[in-house]
Write a protein that holds these residues in place. Structure first.
Motif, PDB file in Angstrom:
ATOM      1  N   ALA A  33      34.915  54.622  43.617  1.00  0.00           N
ATOM      2  CA  ALA A  33      35.557  53.714  42.672  1.00  0.00           C
ATOM      3  C   ALA A  33      34.714  52.462  42.461  1.00  0.00           C
ATOM      4  O   ALA A  33      34.583  51.977  41.332  1.00  0.00           O
ATOM      5  N   VAL A  34      34.124  51.942  43.519  1.00  0.00           N
ATOM      6  CA  VAL A  34      33.266  50.756  43.404  1.00  0.00           C
ATOM      7  C   VAL A  34      32.043  51.063  42.552  1.00  0.00           C
ATOM      8  O   VAL A  34      31.664  50.281  41.673  1.00  0.00           O
ATOM      9  N   SER A  51      33.135  51.662  38.836  1.00  0.00           N
ATOM     10  CA  SER A  51      33.579  50.404  38.248  1.00  0.00           C
ATOM     11  C   SER A  51      32.394  49.496  37.948  1.00  0.00           C
ATOM     12  O   SER A  51      32.323  48.888  36.877  1.00  0.00           O
ATOM     13  N   SER A  52      31.451  49.410  38.851  1.00  0.00           N
ATOM     14  CA  SER A  52      30.296  48.534  38.629  1.00  0.00           C
ATOM     15  C   SER A  52      29.375  49.062  37.532  1.00  0.00           C
ATOM     16  O   SER A  52      28.707  48.289  36.853  1.00  0.00           O
ATOM     17  N   GLU A  60      30.456  51.214  34.839  1.00  0.00           N
ATOM     18  CA  GLU A  60      31.135  51.360  33.554  1.00  0.00           C
ATOM     19  C   GLU A  60      31.774  50.080  33.029  1.00  0.00           C
ATOM     20  O   GLU A  60      31.906  49.913  31.818  1.00  0.00           O
ATOM     21  N   LEU A  61      32.215  49.182  33.906  1.00  0.00           N
ATOM     22  CA  LEU A  61      32.951  47.999  33.462  1.00  0.00           C
ATOM     23  C   LEU A  61      32.146  47.074  32.550  1.00  0.00           C
ATOM     24  O   LEU A  61      32.682  46.606  31.539  1.00  0.00           O
ATOM     25  N   GLU A  93      32.104  48.616  29.063  1.00  0.00           N
ATOM     26  CA  GLU A  93      33.432  48.553  28.452  1.00  0.00           C
ATOM     27  C   GLU A  93      33.724  47.146  27.940  1.00  0.00           C
ATOM     28  O   GLU A  93      34.258  46.975  26.838  1.00  0.00           O
TER      29      GLU A  93
END
Length: 118
Positions: free
Chosen positions: A38-39, A42-43, A45-46, A49
Motif C-alpha cells: 500500500a505504501v 500510494s507513493s 500513484e498519488l 492522481e
C-alpha cells in the motif's frame, strides 16, 4: 544452562503450540506485505492522481469561461451522466467503437465465468 532453558515453561509453551506460532508469524508477514504494498502504490500513484485532478479543474474552469451560456451545475449533471454511462462501458465520444458490451456472446462469457469462478 541449556537444560534450564529447555526446561523452562516458555520453551515448552512454544514447542507445544508451534503451529499456532508459525501461523501467527505467517499472518504478521502477510499484513506487513500488504502495508508495504500500500505504501509503494500510494507513493507511486498519488502524485499523478493529484496532478490529473488539478489539470481537470483547470480544464473545467477554462471550459466554463469559454461557454458562459452553460452553468457549472448543468456541466456537472452532464459529466455525471457521462461518467455513469462510462462505468457501463458506453462512451459518449463519436469516435468510440460501436461494440456492444452485453451482446449474447459477451453475456454468455460473463455467465460462464461467474459460474466457473463460484
Amino acid at each position: 544452562m541449556l537444560q534450564s532453558l529447555a526446561g523452562s515453561s516458555c520453551v515448552r509453551l512454544v514447542e507445544r503450540h508451534r503451529s499456532a506460532w508459525c501461523f501467527g508469524f505467517l499472518v504478521l508477514g502477510y499484513l506487513l506485505y500488504l502495508v508495504f504494498g500500500a505504501v509503494v502504490f500510494s507513493s507511486v500513484e498519488l502524485p499523478y492522481e493529484d496532478l490529473l485532478r488539478q489539470e481537470l479543474r483547470k480544464l473545467k474552469r477554462r471550459f466554463l469561461e469559454e461557454h458562459e451560456c452553460l452553468s457549472e451545475q448543468q456541466l456537472e449533471q452532464f459529466l455525471g451522466r457521462v461518467l455513469e454511462a462510462s462505468n457501463y462501458g458506453v462512451s459518449v465520444l463519436s469516435n468510440a467503437s460501436g461494440n456492444w458490451n452485453w451482446d449474447f456472446t459477451s453475456a454468455l462469457f460473463f455467465a460462464s465465468t461467474v459460474l466457473s469462478t463460484t
